[in-house]
Design an enzyme around this catalytic site. Structure first.
Site, PDB file in Angstrom:
ATOM      1  N   THR A  80       0.837  -1.208   0.000  1.00 25.27           N
ATOM      2  CA  THR A  80       0.000   0.000   0.000  1.00 25.27           C
ATOM      3  C   THR A  80       0.868   1.253   0.000  1.00 25.27           C
ATOM      4  O   THR A  80       0.651   2.172  -0.805  1.00 25.27           O
ATOM      5  CB  THR A  80      -0.948  -0.012   1.215  1.00 25.27           C
ATOM      6  OG1 THR A  80      -1.796  -1.158   1.105  1.00 25.27           O
ATOM      7  CG2 THR A  80      -1.797   1.250   1.277  1.00 25.27           C
ATOM      8  N   THR A 245      12.622   4.771  10.629  1.00 22.79           N
ATOM      9  CA  THR A 245      13.592   3.695  10.862  1.00 22.79           C
ATOM     10  C   THR A 245      13.134   2.434  10.127  1.00 22.79           C
ATOM     11  O   THR A 245      11.988   2.011  10.256  1.00 22.79           O
ATOM     12  CB  THR A 245      13.711   3.415  12.378  1.00 22.79           C
ATOM     13  OG1 THR A 245      14.078   4.643  13.009  1.00 22.79           O
ATOM     14  CG2 THR A 245      14.751   2.347  12.671  1.00 22.79           C
ATOM     15  N   CYS A 332      -8.989  -6.660   1.255  1.00 17.41           N
ATOM     16  CA  CYS A 332      -9.174  -5.391   1.952  1.00 17.41           C
ATOM     17  C   CYS A 332     -10.610  -4.914   1.850  1.00 17.41           C
ATOM     18  O   CYS A 332     -11.067  -4.126   2.659  1.00 17.41           O
ATOM     19  CB  CYS A 332      -8.232  -4.345   1.374  1.00 17.41           C
ATOM     20  SG  CYS A 332      -6.859  -5.050   0.477  1.00 17.41           S
TER      21      CYS A 332
HETATM   22  N1  PLP Z   1      -1.505  -4.322  -4.509  1.00 19.89           N
HETATM   23  C1  PLP Z   1      -2.104  -5.497  -4.721  1.00 19.89           C
HETATM   24  C2  PLP Z   1      -2.293  -5.989  -6.115  1.00 19.89           C
HETATM   25  C3  PLP Z   1      -2.548  -6.264  -3.639  1.00 19.89           C
HETATM   26  O1  PLP Z   1      -3.151  -7.437  -3.847  1.00 19.89           O
HETATM   27  C4  PLP Z   1      -2.367  -5.762  -2.323  1.00 19.89           C
HETATM   28  C5  PLP Z   1      -2.882  -6.486  -1.156  1.00 19.89           C
HETATM   29  O2  PLP Z   1      -3.927  -7.116  -1.200  1.00 19.89           O
HETATM   30  C6  PLP Z   1      -1.710  -4.529  -2.165  1.00 19.89           C
HETATM   31  C7  PLP Z   1      -1.308  -3.836  -3.276  1.00 19.89           C
HETATM   32  C8  PLP Z   1      -1.457  -3.963  -0.801  1.00 19.89           C
HETATM   33  O3  PLP Z   1      -0.348  -4.613  -0.203  1.00 19.89           O
HETATM   34  P1  PLP Z   1      -0.136  -4.576   1.381  1.00 19.89           P
HETATM   35  O4  PLP Z   1      -1.129  -5.514   1.977  1.00 19.89           O
HETATM   36  O5  PLP Z   1       1.288  -5.039   1.567  1.00 19.89           O
HETATM   37  O6  PLP Z   1      -0.320  -3.176   1.826  1.00 19.89           O
END
Ligand code: PLP
Length: 391
Positions: A80, A245, A332
């Protein structure tokens, strides 16, 4: 053994696109960095040097796995942050070149929400449509390019349906016109070859927990010479581009996990593909499911189905009770009221998008798991349909 005995107490995890367990060797490599090797990598003493050596080694490993130079890899708190940073950092730092960028309709929310926020700052975003399989329409994307287009964002593979994107074609298009290309490779990196030079990209995001590393770690690759503004302000960490950090054990784990994926990729790809197809064949034979995405050009472990006339949440709930962990689309957004933007962009109706379930296979899954889950899915759909028919 009867099916009922087999079923008793059995739990099968088919949600590896949401997250994966930390691999035992990865965990072992991380552990010392929580306790005896706890130094701050920015400290000018032996404890700090021990930590910075570990971070440097991790950076070398990540760089080698994606064909990058070590100084092009920036550790982040995950996919993210890397996605948010790529969009905001590029658009803000290159505003004199132009204020327009393009995202595909099926990007992760981490990209789409960053795009929305940039629009509120006065940048302009166009959304490139996809076809029925979730592949971006390259001709349509080409038509959206403008003289002031600075950046194109196209993920390597989609998290909800697994479709692999035509990155090489879009890379060629961007290169011709001097437009930067960012690819979210969060889902692809665990099972598909990812190399920043083939096809060439300028930025690429990775996340550790999708590939058997710890959560809360990831990276953004930024090609040398590309101007990017920092997202996190603070200290001079990550060569002045990302304050904060560095999470040393997480970086160690992330790099180790990525190395293991790279070493085992071909074999694991073939195994997952066979497992998924074994499962899909049974589900398609035993139900009237529609398969979403592109069966050939896809993440090997991911398959998504629409069970018309069902409620995806009810299917997931029933599967969970039967010991099967799957997902309604993006992890998510599970439980969120809106239907999946990916399925809608592919032309599914709202009702169909709500009647969809994603299954994602991983390292620990076996043929027995595939058969067990297929049988469970078939029975679940039959039961839900029968209940519905009874009114
Ligand atoms: N991008 C994609 C294609 C994802 O599937 C995800 C997580 O589901 C993310 C970004 C976000 O990654 P993170 O969970 O490490 O924040």
């Amino acid at each position: 053994m009867s099916a009922e005995t087999l079923r008793a107490g059995r739990r099968v995890y088919l949600d590896h696109a949401a997250t994966t367990p930390v691999e035992a060797r990865v965990l072992a490599a991380m552990l010392p960095y929580f306790s005896e090797k706890f130094g701050n990598p920015n400290s000018p003493h032996a404890f700090g040097r021990e930590a910075v050596t570990a971070v440097d080694d991790a950076r070398d490993t990540v760089a080698a796995c994606i064909g990058a130079k070590a100084n092009e890899v920036y550790f982040t708190s995950g996919g993210t942050e890397a996605d948010n940073w790529a969009l905001a950092g590029i658009m803000r730092a290159n505003a004199e070149r132009g204020r327009h960028f393009i995202v595909s309709a099926v990007e992760h929310h981490a990209v789409l929400e960053a795009a929305r926020a940039l629009c509120k700052e006065g940048f302009a975003c166009s959304v490139a449509p996809v076809d029925g399989a979730g592949r971006v329409d390259v001709a349509a994307l080409k038509g959206l390019l403008r003289p002031d287009t600075v950046l194109v964002c196209l993920m390597a593979a989609n998290n909800e349906v697994g479709t692999v994107q035509p990155l090489a074609e879009v890379s060629a298009l961007c290169r011709e016109r001097g437009i930067l290309l960012f690819s979210d490779a969060v889902q692809a990196a665990g099972t598909l070859p990812v190399n920043v030079n083939s096809p060439r990209v300028d930025l690429l995001s990775l996340s550790s927990h999708k590939l058997y590393g710890p959560k809360g770690a990831g990276a953004l690759y930024v090609r040398s010479g590309v101007k990017i503004a920092p997202l996190l302000l603070g200290g001079r960490q990550e060569r002045g581009r990302r304050g904060g950090t560095v999470n040393v054990p997480a970086c160690v784990g992330f790099a180790g996990a990525l190395r293991l994926c790279a070493a085992e990729r071909e074999q694991e790809h073939a195994r997952l593909f066979a497992l998924r197809e074994r499962f899909a064949r049974q589900v398609l034979a035993g139900t009237d499911a529609l398969r979403n995405g592109d069966a050939k050009h896809s993440l090997p472990g991911v398959v998504s189905f629409t069970f018309d006339g069902t409620d995806g949440e009810a299917v997931l709930y029933a599967l969970d009770l039967a010991g099967v962990a799957a997902s309604g689309g993006a992890a998510c957004s599970s439980g969120a009221p809106e239907p999946s933007h990916v399925l809608l962009a592919m032309g599914r109706s709202e009702a169909q998008a709500r009647a969809s379930v994603r299954f994602s296979f991983g390292r620990e899954n076996t043929e027995e798991d595939a058969d067990f889950v297929a049988e469970t899915v078939i029975q679940t759909i039959q039961k839900l349909r029968a209940r519905r028919a009874e009114g």
